[in-house]
Write a protein that holds these residues in place. Sequence first.
Motif, PDB file in Angstrom:
ATOM      1  N   VAL A  93      19.398 -40.491 -33.698  1.00 25.26           N
ATOM      2  CA  VAL A  93      19.726 -40.317 -32.281  1.00 25.26           C
ATOM      3  C   VAL A  93      20.063 -38.849 -32.014  1.00 25.26           C
ATOM      4  O   VAL A  93      20.898 -38.260 -32.689  1.00 25.26           O
ATOM      5  N   GLY A  94      19.411 -38.260 -31.000  1.00 27.28           N
ATOM      6  CA  GLY A  94      19.590 -36.841 -30.731  1.00 27.28           C
ATOM      7  C   GLY A  94      18.938 -36.023 -31.833  1.00 27.28           C
ATOM      8  O   GLY A  94      19.552 -35.139 -32.413  1.00 27.28           O
ATOM      9  N   THR A  95      17.690 -36.306 -32.099  1.00 28.45           N
ATOM     10  CA  THR A  95      17.010 -35.768 -33.275  1.00 28.45           C
ATOM     11  C   THR A  95      16.768 -34.269 -33.217  1.00 28.45           C
ATOM     12  O   THR A  95      16.506 -33.644 -34.239  1.00 28.45           O
ATOM     13  N   GLY A  96      16.845 -33.659 -32.026  1.00 30.98           N
ATOM     14  CA  GLY A  96      16.628 -32.213 -31.925  1.00 30.98           C
ATOM     15  C   GLY A  96      15.217 -31.842 -32.347  1.00 30.98           C
ATOM     16  O   GLY A  96      14.232 -32.364 -31.823  1.00 30.98           O
ATOM     17  N   THR A  97      15.099 -30.952 -33.328  1.00 33.03           N
ATOM     18  CA  THR A  97      13.785 -30.549 -33.807  1.00 33.03           C
ATOM     19  C   THR A  97      13.127 -31.604 -34.683  1.00 33.03           C
ATOM     20  O   THR A  97      11.957 -31.475 -35.047  1.00 33.03           O
ATOM     21  N   GLY A  98      13.867 -32.633 -35.057  1.00 38.00           N
ATOM     22  CA  GLY A  98      13.300 -33.724 -35.832  1.00 38.00           C
ATOM     23  C   GLY A  98      13.210 -33.470 -37.322  1.00 38.00           C
ATOM     24  O   GLY A  98      12.593 -34.263 -38.043  1.00 38.00           O
ATOM     25  N   VAL A  99      13.833 -32.405 -37.805  1.00 38.59           N
ATOM     26  CA  VAL A  99      13.722 -32.070 -39.221  1.00 38.59           C
ATOM     27  C   VAL A  99      14.338 -33.155 -40.097  1.00 38.59           C
ATOM     28  O   VAL A  99      13.743 -33.565 -41.108  1.00 38.59           O
ATOM     29  N   TRP A 100      15.536 -33.628 -39.739  1.00 37.24           N
ATOM     30  CA  TRP A 100      16.185 -34.667 -40.560  1.00 37.24           C
ATOM     31  C   TRP A 100      15.335 -35.935 -40.585  1.00 37.24           C
ATOM     32  O   TRP A 100      15.123 -36.528 -41.650  1.00 37.24           O
ATOM     33  N   ALA A 101      14.838 -36.351 -39.419  1.00 37.87           N
ATOM     34  CA  ALA A 101      14.013 -37.564 -39.358  1.00 37.87           C
ATOM     35  C   ALA A 101      12.761 -37.408 -40.210  1.00 37.87           C
ATOM     36  O   ALA A 101      12.362 -38.329 -40.942  1.00 37.87           O
ATOM     37  N   SER A 102      12.132 -36.244 -40.122  1.00 42.61           N
ATOM     38  CA  SER A 102      10.928 -35.992 -40.910  1.00 42.61           C
ATOM     39  C   SER A 102      11.225 -36.018 -42.406  1.00 42.61           C
ATOM     40  O   SER A 102      10.481 -36.619 -43.198  1.00 42.61           O
ATOM     41  N   ASP A 103      12.331 -35.388 -42.802  1.00 42.64           N
ATOM     42  CA  ASP A 103      12.703 -35.389 -44.223  1.00 42.64           C
ATOM     43  C   ASP A 103      12.978 -36.801 -44.724  1.00 42.64           C
ATOM     44  O   ASP A 103      12.628 -37.152 -45.864  1.00 42.64           O
ATOM     45  N   MET A 104      13.609 -37.626 -43.887  1.00 44.12           N
ATOM     46  CA  MET A 104      13.876 -39.005 -44.290  1.00 44.12           C
ATOM     47  C   MET A 104      12.575 -39.794 -44.423  1.00 44.12           C
ATOM     48  O   MET A 104      12.437 -40.662 -45.299  1.00 44.12           O
ATOM     49  N   ALA A 105      11.607 -39.502 -43.555  1.00 45.92           N
ATOM     50  CA  ALA A 105      10.320 -40.188 -43.638  1.00 45.92           C
ATOM     51  C   ALA A 105       9.592 -39.831 -44.923  1.00 45.92           C
ATOM     52  O   ALA A 105       8.922 -40.684 -45.529  1.00 45.92           O
ATOM     53  N   TYR A 106       9.717 -38.586 -45.366  1.00 41.26           N
ATOM     54  CA  TYR A 106       9.128 -38.199 -46.654  1.00 41.26           C
ATOM     55  C   TYR A 106       9.865 -38.867 -47.816  1.00 41.26           C
ATOM     56  O   TYR A 106       9.260 -39.276 -48.811  1.00 41.26           O
ATOM     57  N   LYS A 107      11.183 -38.971 -47.694  1.00 36.83           N
ATOM     58  CA  LYS A 107      11.974 -39.573 -48.767  1.00 36.83           C
ATOM     59  C   LYS A 107      11.689 -41.066 -48.898  1.00 36.83           C
ATOM     60  O   LYS A 107      11.648 -41.602 -50.019  1.00 36.83           O
ATOM     61  N   PHE A 108      11.492 -41.732 -47.748  1.00 36.35           N
ATOM     62  CA  PHE A 108      11.245 -43.174 -47.739  1.00 36.35           C
ATOM     63  C   PHE A 108       9.884 -43.431 -47.074  1.00 36.35           C
ATOM     64  O   PHE A 108       9.823 -43.798 -45.894  1.00 36.35           O
ATOM     65  N   PRO A 109       8.799 -43.251 -47.791  1.00 36.44           N
ATOM     66  CA  PRO A 109       7.459 -43.330 -47.178  1.00 36.44           C
ATOM     67  C   PRO A 109       7.102 -44.708 -46.644  1.00 36.44           C
ATOM     68  O   PRO A 109       6.181 -44.831 -45.824  1.00 36.44           O
ATOM     69  N   ASN A 110       7.804 -45.754 -47.074  1.00 39.94           N
ATOM     70  CA  ASN A 110       7.527 -47.104 -46.576  1.00 39.94           C
ATOM     71  C   ASN A 110       8.475 -47.524 -45.460  1.00 39.94           C
ATOM     72  O   ASN A 110       8.485 -48.694 -45.057  1.00 39.94           O
ATOM     73  N   THR A 111       9.272 -46.575 -44.977  1.00 39.94           N
ATOM     74  CA  THR A 111      10.243 -46.837 -43.919  1.00 39.94           C
ATOM     75  C   THR A 111       9.750 -46.240 -42.611  1.00 39.94           C
ATOM     76  O   THR A 111       9.217 -45.130 -42.585  1.00 39.94           O
ATOM     77  N   ARG A 112       9.928 -46.966 -41.538  1.00 37.73           N
ATOM     78  CA  ARG A 112       9.628 -46.410 -40.222  1.00 37.73           C
ATOM     79  C   ARG A 112      10.853 -45.644 -39.723  1.00 37.73           C
ATOM     80  O   ARG A 112      11.949 -46.214 -39.630  1.00 37.73           O
ATOM     81  N   VAL A 113      10.660 -44.370 -39.407  1.00 42.35           N
ATOM     82  CA  VAL A 113      11.742 -43.516 -38.918  1.00 42.35           C
ATOM     83  C   VAL A 113      11.440 -43.148 -37.468  1.00 42.35           C
ATOM     84  O   VAL A 113      10.345 -42.679 -37.145  1.00 42.35           O
ATOM     85  N   ILE A 114      12.425 -43.369 -36.593  1.00 44.07           N
ATOM     86  CA  ILE A 114      12.292 -43.060 -35.170  1.00 44.07           C
ATOM     87  C   ILE A 114      13.341 -42.021 -34.803  1.00 44.07           C
ATOM     88  O   ILE A 114      14.527 -42.199 -35.100  1.00 44.07           O
ATOM     89  N   GLY A 115      12.925 -40.944 -34.165  1.00 43.19           N
ATOM     90  CA  GLY A 115      13.849 -39.942 -33.656  1.00 43.19           C
ATOM     91  C   GLY A 115      13.815 -39.935 -32.142  1.00 43.19           C
ATOM     92  O   GLY A 115      12.734 -39.977 -31.534  1.00 43.19           O
ATOM     93  N   THR A 116      14.985 -39.915 -31.511  1.00 43.71           N
ATOM     94  CA  THR A 116      15.038 -39.889 -30.048  1.00 43.71           C
ATOM     95  C   THR A 116      15.775 -38.640 -29.579  1.00 43.71           C
ATOM     96  O   THR A 116      16.698 -38.163 -30.234  1.00 43.71           O
ATOM     97  N   ASP A 117      15.355 -38.134 -28.426  1.00 44.27           N
ATOM     98  CA  ASP A 117      15.981 -36.931 -27.882  1.00 44.27           C
ATOM     99  C   ASP A 117      15.605 -36.807 -26.409  1.00 44.27           C
ATOM    100  O   ASP A 117      14.697 -37.495 -25.925  1.00 44.27           O
ATOM    101  N   LEU A 118      16.311 -35.896 -25.713  1.00 43.14           N
ATOM    102  CA  LEU A 118      15.986 -35.597 -24.320  1.00 43.14           C
ATOM    103  C   LEU A 118      14.824 -34.621 -24.200  1.00 43.14           C
ATOM    104  O   LEU A 118      14.232 -34.503 -23.123  1.00 43.14           O
ATOM    105  N   SER A 119      14.508 -33.899 -25.284  1.00 38.13           N
ATOM    106  CA  SER A 119      13.510 -32.835 -25.241  1.00 38.13           C
ATOM    107  C   SER A 119      12.378 -33.087 -26.226  1.00 38.13           C
ATOM    108  O   SER A 119      12.636 -33.459 -27.380  1.00 38.13           O
ATOM    109  N   PRO A 120      11.128 -32.843 -25.827  1.00 38.22           N
ATOM    110  CA  PRO A 120       9.990 -32.997 -26.742  1.00 38.22           C
ATOM    111  C   PRO A 120       9.737 -31.717 -27.536  1.00 38.22           C
ATOM    112  O   PRO A 120       8.784 -30.984 -27.295  1.00 38.22           O
ATOM    113  N   ILE A 121      10.595 -31.436 -28.510  1.00 38.49           N
ATOM    114  CA  ILE A 121      10.522 -30.164 -29.237  1.00 38.49           C
ATOM    115  C   ILE A 121      10.397 -30.378 -30.741  1.00 38.49           C
ATOM    116  O   ILE A 121      10.686 -29.480 -31.527  1.00 38.49           O
TER     117      ILE A 121
END
Length: 326
Positions: A93-121
């Motif tokens: 929640v409040g993913t910002g640039t999405g770096v944490w969400a992206s890193d988690m997706a790489y760490k858990f390749p079989n997990t669906r990771v969703i990032g939400t934010d007010l800005s598409p950045i």
Amino acid sequence: MDINNSSDDDSDSIFSIQTSSSASSFTRTNSHLANYRYENNRRYQSYREGNWLLPNDEQEQDRMQIVDTMLSLLLDGELHLSPLSHPRRILDVGTGTGVWASDMAYKFPNTRVIGTDLSPIQVATPDNCTFEIEDADDNWLYPPNYFSMVHTRNLLGGITNWKRFFDETYRSLHPNGWLELHESPYKIYSNNPAYTDIPLMRTVTLFSDISARLGRVCGEEVFGFKALMEAAGFVDVTETRYRLPIGTWPDSTNEKEIGRYNLLNCLDGIEGFALAIVGQGENIDPQEMMDEARKDILNKRARLYTTFIILRGRKPAACEVLPAQR
């Protein structure tokens, strides 16, 4: 004092950092969401205008990457402290640039990771990570028992009702799912008792007070979140606090390195604070405010630091006997 010629000046610790702030695609967006608002040569989100006081431009995204690198140093590269085993879905929640969400997706390749934010950045991501434009202050549309983990990083100032946020999070997590908050209150501290009321402290406190007046707390209120999480039903709630030095004044090599990044974070971020304060009607000279604050940031003698807190709690299993029931 000439800060450029003083031995107490910490400007020699500033170094260049490679940053990348590129936007990626979204699962759900509309063209008007990218129609940004521009003010004082800075860019702000247009969706739910005013719900976030700081900019979202590349300068701010680069600062966010500095913070991500600093926190990686602090946590020895760990992305989370909660024990996760084969998580199904993770919400950032409040993913910002999405770096944490992206890193988690790489760490858990079989997990669906969703990032939400007010800005598409957000940055480019692996296929199992998607981003959505959402306001976490709205009613959550996710079904009950849906996520294995909900995470925030630097969301303070973005939520008007934290009690409701914790209730929504609890509902959306499946039993034994984890909520983990990574937050840094907007407050400057000093290890030197001679520096208890300096321009930098006054600037950050004024920003925090303004945000609170708008109903979006971002200061030491975070230290009361543990009780709110427990009241929402979370168990095994823990709170871990860290010191983030500003500059290279600590003796520890690791803290010096963290301090270099936090120095850059503060130097780059102070403009956004000053412009937000002026934008809310305060009668101050923003350039003078920035100049005075930056002198404090670079002053090693002030021995300044901020705090970082990790709060985590687990949604109990359906058959679990809670402490109050024993």
